[in-house]
Motif scaffolding. Structure first.
Motif, PDB file in Angstrom:
ATOM      1  N   TYR A  36       2.183 -14.912  -4.912  1.00  0.00           N
ATOM      2  CA  TYR A  36       0.743 -14.070  -4.676  1.00  0.00           C
ATOM      3  C   TYR A  36      -0.440 -14.694  -4.403  1.00  0.00           C
ATOM      4  O   TYR A  36      -0.779 -14.254  -3.048  1.00  0.00           O
ATOM      5  N   ASP A  37      -0.657 -16.067  -4.999  1.00  0.00           N
ATOM      6  CA  ASP A  37      -1.974 -16.612  -4.395  1.00  0.00           C
ATOM      7  C   ASP A  37      -1.572 -17.225  -2.966  1.00  0.00           C
ATOM      8  O   ASP A  37      -2.484 -17.227  -2.116  1.00  0.00           O
ATOM      9  N   LEU A  38      -0.480 -17.644  -2.567  1.00  0.00           N
ATOM     10  CA  LEU A  38      -0.431 -18.230  -1.177  1.00  0.00           C
ATOM     11  C   LEU A  38      -0.555 -16.806  -0.434  1.00  0.00           C
ATOM     12  O   LEU A  38      -1.118 -17.294   0.737  1.00  0.00           O
ATOM     13  N   ASP A  39      -0.094 -15.731  -0.650  1.00  0.00           N
ATOM     14  CA  ASP A  39      -0.013 -14.848   0.419  1.00  0.00           C
ATOM     15  C   ASP A  39      -1.438 -14.285   0.419  1.00  0.00           C
ATOM     16  O   ASP A  39      -1.817 -13.963   1.422  1.00  0.00           O
ATOM     17  N   GLU A  40      -2.232 -14.321  -0.642  1.00  0.00           N
ATOM     18  CA  GLU A  40      -3.758 -14.063  -0.408  1.00  0.00           C
ATOM     19  C   GLU A  40      -4.614 -14.900   0.389  1.00  0.00           C
ATOM     20  O   GLU A  40      -5.305 -14.428   1.175  1.00  0.00           O
TER      21      GLU A  40
ATOM     22  N   GLY B 119      10.545 -13.154   1.987  1.00  0.00           N
ATOM     23  CA  GLY B 119      10.227 -12.477   3.363  1.00  0.00           C
ATOM     24  C   GLY B 119       8.783 -12.334   3.359  1.00  0.00           C
ATOM     25  O   GLY B 119       8.268 -11.708   4.125  1.00  0.00           O
ATOM     26  N   THR B 120       7.834 -12.830   2.518  1.00  0.00           N
ATOM     27  CA  THR B 120       6.558 -12.553   2.703  1.00  0.00           C
ATOM     28  C   THR B 120       5.881 -13.343   3.840  1.00  0.00           C
ATOM     29  O   THR B 120       6.643 -13.959   4.582  1.00  0.00           O
ATOM     30  N   ARG B 121       4.720 -13.083   4.089  1.00  0.00           N
ATOM     31  CA  ARG B 121       3.895 -13.491   5.251  1.00  0.00           C
ATOM     32  C   ARG B 121       3.742 -15.191   5.056  1.00  0.00           C
ATOM     33  O   ARG B 121       4.203 -15.915   6.252  1.00  0.00           O
ATOM     34  N   PHE B 122       3.419 -15.799   3.985  1.00  0.00           N
ATOM     35  CA  PHE B 122       3.380 -17.063   3.671  1.00  0.00           C
ATOM     36  C   PHE B 122       4.525 -18.024   3.924  1.00  0.00           C
ATOM     37  O   PHE B 122       4.952 -18.743   4.596  1.00  0.00           O
ATOM     38  N   ALA B 123       5.888 -17.267   3.253  1.00  0.00           N
ATOM     39  CA  ALA B 123       7.079 -17.740   3.519  1.00  0.00           C
ATOM     40  C   ALA B 123       7.640 -17.763   5.127  1.00  0.00           C
ATOM     41  O   ALA B 123       8.065 -18.721   5.526  1.00  0.00           O
ATOM     42  N   ALA B 124       7.185 -16.796   5.813  1.00  0.00           N
ATOM     43  CA  ALA B 124       7.348 -16.905   7.264  1.00  0.00           C
ATOM     44  C   ALA B 124       6.564 -17.809   8.132  1.00  0.00           C
ATOM     45  O   ALA B 124       7.204 -18.701   8.850  1.00  0.00           O
ATOM     46  N   GLU B 125       5.559 -18.177   7.780  1.00  0.00           N
ATOM     47  CA  GLU B 125       4.465 -19.094   8.238  1.00  0.00           C
ATOM     48  C   GLU B 125       4.938 -20.543   7.751  1.00  0.00           C
ATOM     49  O   GLU B 125       5.114 -21.313   8.911  1.00  0.00           O
ATOM     50  N   LEU B 126       5.418 -20.646   6.661  1.00  0.00           N
ATOM     51  CA  LEU B 126       6.135 -21.935   5.980  1.00  0.00           C
ATOM     52  C   LEU B 126       7.343 -22.372   6.909  1.00  0.00           C
ATOM     53  O   LEU B 126       7.546 -23.353   7.445  1.00  0.00           O
ATOM     54  N   ALA B 127       8.180 -21.172   7.233  1.00  0.00           N
ATOM     55  CA  ALA B 127       9.563 -21.378   7.876  1.00  0.00           C
ATOM     56  C   ALA B 127       9.087 -21.880   9.474  1.00  0.00           C
ATOM     57  O   ALA B 127       9.597 -22.484   9.791  1.00  0.00           O
ATOM     58  N   LYS B 128       8.119 -21.250   9.858  1.00  0.00           N
ATOM     59  CA  LYS B 128       7.625 -21.545  11.473  1.00  0.00           C
ATOM     60  C   LYS B 128       7.356 -22.870  11.383  1.00  0.00           C
ATOM     61  O   LYS B 128       7.568 -23.857  12.364  1.00  0.00           O
ATOM     62  N   SER B 129       6.519 -23.429  10.645  1.00  0.00           N
ATOM     63  CA  SER B 129       6.157 -25.017  10.221  1.00  0.00           C
ATOM     64  C   SER B 129       7.488 -25.782  10.226  1.00  0.00           C
ATOM     65  O   SER B 129       7.440 -26.803  10.861  1.00  0.00           O
ATOM     66  N   VAL B 130       8.407 -25.493   9.447  1.00  0.00           N
ATOM     67  CA  VAL B 130       9.603 -26.256   9.366  1.00  0.00           C
ATOM     68  C   VAL B 130      10.255 -26.296  10.513  1.00  0.00           C
ATOM     69  O   VAL B 130      10.762 -27.368  10.904  1.00  0.00           O
ATOM     70  N   LYS B 131      10.499 -25.070  11.306  1.00  0.00           N
ATOM     71  CA  LYS B 131      11.302 -24.843  12.509  1.00  0.00           C
ATOM     72  C   LYS B 131      10.391 -25.774  13.516  1.00  0.00           C
ATOM     73  O   LYS B 131      11.310 -26.357  14.327  1.00  0.00           O
ATOM     74  N   ASP B 132       9.238 -25.840  13.490  1.00  0.00           N
ATOM     75  CA  ASP B 132       8.451 -26.730  14.490  1.00  0.00           C
ATOM     76  C   ASP B 132       8.681 -28.182  14.290  1.00  0.00           C
ATOM     77  O   ASP B 132       8.491 -29.027  15.381  1.00  0.00           O
ATOM     78  N   THR B 133       9.228 -28.684  13.162  1.00  0.00           N
ATOM     79  CA  THR B 133       9.484 -29.950  13.040  1.00  0.00           C
ATOM     80  C   THR B 133      10.966 -30.264  13.588  1.00  0.00           C
ATOM     81  O   THR B 133      11.334 -31.422  13.637  1.00  0.00           O
ATOM     82  N   GLY B 134      11.598 -29.414  14.123  1.00  0.00           N
ATOM     83  CA  GLY B 134      12.955 -29.621  14.453  1.00  0.00           C
ATOM     84  C   GLY B 134      14.017 -29.433  13.552  1.00  0.00           C
ATOM     85  O   GLY B 134      15.350 -29.662  13.826  1.00  0.00           O
ATOM     86  N   ASN B 135      13.908 -28.957  12.386  1.00  0.00           N
ATOM     87  CA  ASN B 135      14.714 -28.564  11.349  1.00  0.00           C
ATOM     88  C   ASN B 135      15.403 -27.492  11.243  1.00  0.00           C
ATOM     89  O   ASN B 135      14.181 -26.536  11.521  1.00  0.00           O
TER      90      ASN B 135
END
Length: 644
Positions: A526-530, A410-426
């Motif tokens: 940790y590094d991804l969120d940073e 549920g981290t910030r990066f995970a949410a942004e990555l999920a958004k990028s996947v959603k934008d692809t139509g998946n």
């Protein structure tokens, strides 16, 4: 044959060991657990004669089975949330009501005319055989990867009907005794009054224990043990007042607690699941190991085989096709749902319970109940388990080409990555164990679920079949590795990923293997969120014939992290440290890039728009936010993902 050791302690140890080992083998090799447990119990029991739990346990055998059935039914009824049932489509509602009734009547007639049971025993056991059960249905759905609609029908039919099969058998038993003049009308009315009282006992117990949980009146370490004791107490108290009403009481208790929507109920779920697995495994092995050798011979008698064939090819299809008349179910869906109905552990354990009661009541034909039930359970699990995938594919009811992504974090990066996947139509879904942990997902409007992915209950509430990839990205590295190990038999190692291990002064070193290490280069969550907090953004770049993948790698920022490739056909492939991916013309590279690189891209675009004249850096910073969204990319296909 003579048992290996004449010891009750040894028999109990071997029963539990074989049950759990069978569960592990089934998980490891993606086979129905009930088949493995059946074979194991038969080998150590009637075939080689190593143990006979019924003989060694004596008078304890019946109460142990009874207690186990009560707990199993309570656990199953905890999943019966009326709020979810209200959302049922018309076909599901018809199947669990009209369909269940038709299956009871038709199955009872088949048991009488084909298996040779008396009407009394046939109608009692016919009520029990309406159950399919989530313990056998859910693994089959994972295996076959059905489309959401048929998967939902089969799943919720098993969940809803499962607790009521035994109760229908109980009421049929009492009604048959009344018709045979074994009990008077007064006694029958007394039984129904006692049944109402049993429901009241279960309801009151659920309200008391549920409110105590919510108020914090019970400490955390005592919640699971107290719940366990209360379930047993409710069952025994109700059964002592009137025999056969204990099952009704614990079912009412479970349904009441399920609909109280307790915030603390998930706290005892792990213990409840562990107890359920132990009981299901142990009881099933006990029953099969206690079978007489002559029962195995009876299984292959013509009347029992005819009964099983009738249940497979007549009773089940008939109940589905008749109950769904006038619904929007397609013919293909009716064929599949009308074929798939494996009976499970609940059917066998409860039938063993009723076989004892019926024999004690003078119904001699109840001797073949165990053989009949075992034949139905074994054949349906094997036949349906090994045919569901083939038939679903032939009917075009599978989702084999999906690229859905399930992200456990549920981290910030995970949410942004999920958004990028959603934008692809998946499809994309985020799962975290806390509501607060999913705040980033909710802000971005993403689908999310609060729960433990390793919990068996997750499959009762979520359809996991649309998700081809699972990304374990929590801040607990060992937990990520356990997730990948647990889902390896279902998804395959090539579809399981986790972020790189985080090693620091506050983290103990450990040796553990899990999924493939995400991204290139591999990096910890940790590094991804940073980096996200430092202003890094997720950008996408289209590879063309003029702008090759090699050129992209050569010109990209040294600090950028390659995340995934969106192929021309819409599928996704994640970068890992283990497999080197190549992109071709038409593919899109999605990467996490530094703000410096982003500003550089904006500068290039502004200069192009300003006749290639230099623009002061301060102006770029001031206008960066709005310009980055509005200006078209200067380099082919290169743009922030949010701009598309």
């Amino acid at each position: 044959m003579i048992p290996l050791f004449d010891s009750l302690l040894f028999d109990l140890m071997l029963v539990i060991l074989i049950g759990i080992l069978s569960q592990w083998i089934a998980w490891k090799f993606r086979m129905p657990a009930i088949v493995i447990m059946s074979v194991a119990g038969l080998l150590v029991g009637p075939i080689f004669g190593l143990i006979n739990p019924q003989e060694s346990m004596g008078d304890l055998f019946g109460p142990i089975i009874t207690f186990a059935v009560a707990i199993i039914l309570f656990e199953g009824s905890l999943n019966l949330d009326f709020k979810e049932i209200k959302e049922f489509s018309k076909p599901i509602g018809r199947i669990v009501t009209i369909g269940a009734f038709i299956a009871w009547i038709a199955g009872s007639l088949a048991a009488h005319y084909l298996a040779g049971l008396s009407f009394a025993v046939a109608f009692i056991i016919g009520g029990l055989f309406i159950v399919t059960g989530p313990t056998v249905i859910l693994p089959l759905l994972r295996q076959a990867k059905l489309k959401p609609r048929p998967a939902a029908i089969l799943k919720w039919e098993g969940i809803v009907v499962d607790p009521f099969g035994a109760l229908l058998a109980v009421f049929a038993f009492e009604f048959i005794k009344f018709l045979n003049s074994e009990v008077t009308l007064k006694a029958l009315l007394l039984f129904f009054a006692a049944s109402v009282f049993a429901v009241l006992i279960g309801w009151v117990a659920a309200r008391i224990i549920g409110n105590a949980f919510e108020r914090g009146s019970i400490p955390e370490f005592l919640k699971a043990p107290i719940l366990f004791v209360v379930v047993i107490s409710v069952f025994v108290l109700s059964d002592e007042i009137m025999h056969e009403t204990g099952l009704l009481a614990v079912t009412a208790m479970g349904i009441t607690m399920a609909n109280m929507h307790l915030t603390t109920l998930h706290d005892v779920r792990q213990f409840k699941e562990n107890i359920s697995v132990l009981l299901v495994s142990g009881i099933f092995v006990m029953l099969t190991a206690s079978l007489d050798p002559h029962i195995l011979i009876e299984i292959f008698k013509p009347n029992i085989i005819l009964y099983v064939l009738a249940m497979l090819f007549i009773v089940r299809p008939l109940s589905i096709w008749l109950s769904t008349i006038g619904t929007d179910m397609s013919i293909r869906e009716k064929i599949l749902v009308g074929w798939i109905a494996p009976r499970g552990i609940v059917a066998l354990t409860v039938s063993g319970y009723f076989a004892t009661i019926l024999l004690d009541s003078g119904y001699k034909d109840a001797e073949i109940l165990t053989a009949l039930t075992f034949a139905l359970v074994f054949f349906t699990v094997v036949v349906h388990g090994f045919s569901i995938g083939f038939i679903a594919k032939k009917l075009n009811l599978t989702t084999t080409d999906e690229s859905g992504v399930l992200i456990v974090s549920g981290t910030r990066f995970a949410a942004e990555l999920a958004k990028s996947v959603k934008d692809t139509g998946n499809e994309v879904l985020l799962i975290d164990q806390s509501w607060a942990g999913l705040s980033h997902a909710r802000k971005l409007g993403l689908s999310s679920y609060v729960g433990d992915i390793l919990s068996e209950q997750i499959e009762y509430h979520l359809d996991l079949t649309p998700y081809r990839y699972m990304l374990a990205m929590t801040k607990r590295d060992t937990y990520n590795a356990h997730i990948c190990a647990d889902f390896a038999p279902d998804l395959g190692h090539e579809h399981l990923f986790q972020t790189a291990f985080h090693v620091g002064k506050d983290v103990d070193s450990f040796n553990i293997t899990g999924g493939q290490k995400l991204f290139s280069p591999a990096i910890s969550i940790y590094d991804l969120d940073e980096r996200m907090n430092a202003g890094h953004v997720i950008r996408k770049t289209t590879i063309t014939k003029q702008y090759s993948y090699t050129q992209y790698l050569r010109e990209r920022d040294d600090k950028s992290i390659l995340l995934f490739i969106l192929r021309v056909d819409g599928t996704i492939e994640f970068f890992t440290s283990e497999v080197e991916l190549r992109a071709v013309a038409g593919d899109i590279i999605v990467a996490l890039t530094s703000p410096a690189k982003t500003i550089e891209r904006v500068k290039e675009r502004l200069e192009v728009g300003n006749g290639n004249k230099p623009i002061p850096y301060e102006k770029i910073e001031e206008r960066f936010s709005e310009v980055e969204k509005a200006v078209k990319p200067a380099i082919p296909g290169d743009a922030p993902l949010s701009a598309q």
